[in-house]
Design a protein around this motif. Structure first.
Motif, PDB file in Angstrom:
ATOM      1  N   LEU A  35     -11.887   1.506   5.197  1.00 58.06           N
ATOM      2  CA  LEU A  35     -11.483   1.927   3.911  1.00 58.06           C
ATOM      3  C   LEU A  35     -11.601   3.461   3.561  1.00 58.06           C
ATOM      4  N   ILE A  36     -12.764   4.127   3.763  1.00 55.19           N
ATOM      5  CA  ILE A  36     -12.928   5.229   3.601  1.00 55.19           C
ATOM      6  C   ILE A  36     -12.323   6.440   4.199  1.00 55.19           C
ATOM      7  N   LEU A  95       0.886  -1.058  -0.055  1.00 54.00           N
ATOM      8  CA  LEU A  95       0.099  -0.064  -0.009  1.00 54.00           C
ATOM      9  C   LEU A  95       0.898   1.377  -0.019  1.00 54.00           C
ATOM     10  N   MET A 107      -7.209  -0.767  -2.067  1.00 52.55           N
ATOM     11  CA  MET A 107      -7.405  -0.836  -0.786  1.00 52.55           C
ATOM     12  C   MET A 107      -8.552  -1.641  -0.327  1.00 52.55           C
ATOM     13  N   ALA A 108      -9.661  -1.567  -1.032  1.00 52.25           N
ATOM     14  CA  ALA A 108     -10.843  -2.312  -0.770  1.00 52.25           C
ATOM     15  C   ALA A 108     -10.740  -3.978  -0.975  1.00 52.25           C
ATOM     16  N   GLN A 109      -9.516  -4.229  -1.359  1.00 53.90           N
ATOM     17  CA  GLN A 109      -9.379  -5.791  -1.525  1.00 53.90           C
ATOM     18  C   GLN A 109      -8.925  -6.306  -0.291  1.00 53.90           C
ATOM     19  N   HIS A 156      -8.286   5.828   3.436  1.00 53.74           N
ATOM     20  CA  HIS A 156      -8.149   6.416   1.974  1.00 53.74           C
ATOM     21  C   HIS A 156      -8.284   7.947   2.077  1.00 53.74           C
ATOM     22  N   ILE A 167      -8.189   3.377  -4.048  1.00 54.44           N
ATOM     23  CA  ILE A 167      -9.165   2.879  -3.243  1.00 54.44           C
ATOM     24  C   ILE A 167      -9.664   1.388  -3.793  1.00 54.44           C
ATOM     25  N   MET A 226      -8.536  -4.295   2.863  1.00 54.43           N
ATOM     26  CA  MET A 226      -8.855  -3.347   4.373  1.00 54.43           C
ATOM     27  C   MET A 226     -10.157  -3.860   4.722  1.00 54.43           C
ATOM     28  N   ALA A 234     -13.972  -2.856   5.672  1.00 55.80           N
ATOM     29  CA  ALA A 234     -14.746  -1.864   5.073  1.00 55.80           C
ATOM     30  C   ALA A 234     -15.031  -0.536   5.956  1.00 55.80           C
ATOM     31  N   GLY A 247     -16.190   7.176  -1.290  1.00 57.99           N
ATOM     32  CA  GLY A 247     -14.814   7.277  -0.945  1.00 57.99           C
ATOM     33  C   GLY A 247     -14.186   8.090  -1.914  1.00 57.99           C
ATOM     34  N   TRP A 254      -4.389   3.327  12.683  1.00 59.39           N
ATOM     35  CA  TRP A 254      -4.004   3.103  11.229  1.00 59.39           C
ATOM     36  C   TRP A 254      -2.839   4.405  10.975  1.00 59.39           C
TER      37      TRP A 254
END
Length: 256
Positions: free
Chosen positions: A55-56, A20, A46-48, A59, A43, A50, A52, A151, A200
């Motif tokens: 994620l937003i 990442l 990252m969606a694959q 990001h 994004i 992280m 949910a 996002g 994070w």
């Protein structure tokens, strides 16, 4: 040793964190050179990997650093009047996003955004009133609201900014400044929602630093592109992103 250090960045595995961070540099360079596309690509990846819920907000903070760095590196080219017209809408959109409970059915939102972007790129152009202060304020409010829900709304903001400029540097600089303001509101929106940014923080900081490096390299490439080549690249990247959104929207509507 490197693997162990990377594992401290976030709850994800060290190798994933490293991927990442590298991707942040690559996508920031893409956005700097072409004007758009990096945030959407980031994004998607990252969606694959992280959860949910993270994620937003994660990001958004990474994009805040990436766009903020690009805005600072190109500050002489920012259209301040357009930015000031955009900012009140950003505030209104963030306040609405913090309390909004009702959402559109899955798929409808993506199809609406895709249609807007495709019309901006290939249609006859928006009415002149849409390019004034009121239209810019409305665009700021709507895109900030949507940004907290889906996002990456860079293509939508870029479609608005595109109508104001024919030269590449003012377009890239003003877009970066508008997106910086928009992503800044996510700290408020997701803070109100109870998201714990601390878990994070290491990953976000590493991705921001990598993004600034990628931005610097991408801007060097941007200055070598002619306005004609840049405009063609910008339009086709926007179009490909819009077609992907349309496909995603149809898939979600069908699944629903």
């Amino acid at each position: 040793m490197i693997q162990e250090a990377l594992s401290w960045l976030s709850p994800l595995a060290g190798g994933v964190n490293g991927l990442l961070v590298a991707l942040s540099a690559l996508t920031s360079g893409l956005s700097a050179a072409v004007g758009i596309g990096g945030g959407s690509l980031l994004i998607m990846v990252m969606a694959q990997v992280m959860p949910a819920t993270a994620l937003i907000p994660v990001h958004g903070m990474v994009q805040l650093g990436s766009n903020g760095g690009r805005a600072m590196m190109t500050w002489r080219h920012i259209d301040v009047r357009l930015l000031l017209a955009f900012l009140p809408g950003v505030v209104l959109g963030a306040l609405a996003a913090a309390w909004l409970l009702v959402r559109l059915p899955p798929g409808v939102l993506e199809l609406c955004i895709a249609s807007f972007v495709l019309f901006s790129c290939w249609g006859p152009g928006w009415p002149r009133g849409w390019l004034g202060r009121g239209g810019t304020l409305l665009a700021g409010a709507l895109t900030t609201l949507l940004s907290s829900l889906v996002g990456a709304t860079g293509p939508l903001v870029a479609a608005v900014i595109k109508q104001h400029f024919s030269e590449r540097l003012p377009r890239v600089a003003t877009f970066a400044a508008c997106m910086t303001a928009q992503h800044l509101t996510k700290a408020f929106v997701f803070g109100v929602a109870g998201f714990v940014f601390r878990e994070w923080l290491g990953l976000m900081l590493a991705m921001v630093v990598a993004g600034i490096l990628g931005t610097w390299l991408g801007l060097r490439l941007l200055r070598r592109l002619s306005d004609t080549h840049f405009d063609a690249l910008f339009k086709w990247v926007l179009t490909l992103l819009a077609l992907r959104l349309a496909w995603l929207g149809v898939a979600r509507l069908t699944a629903g």
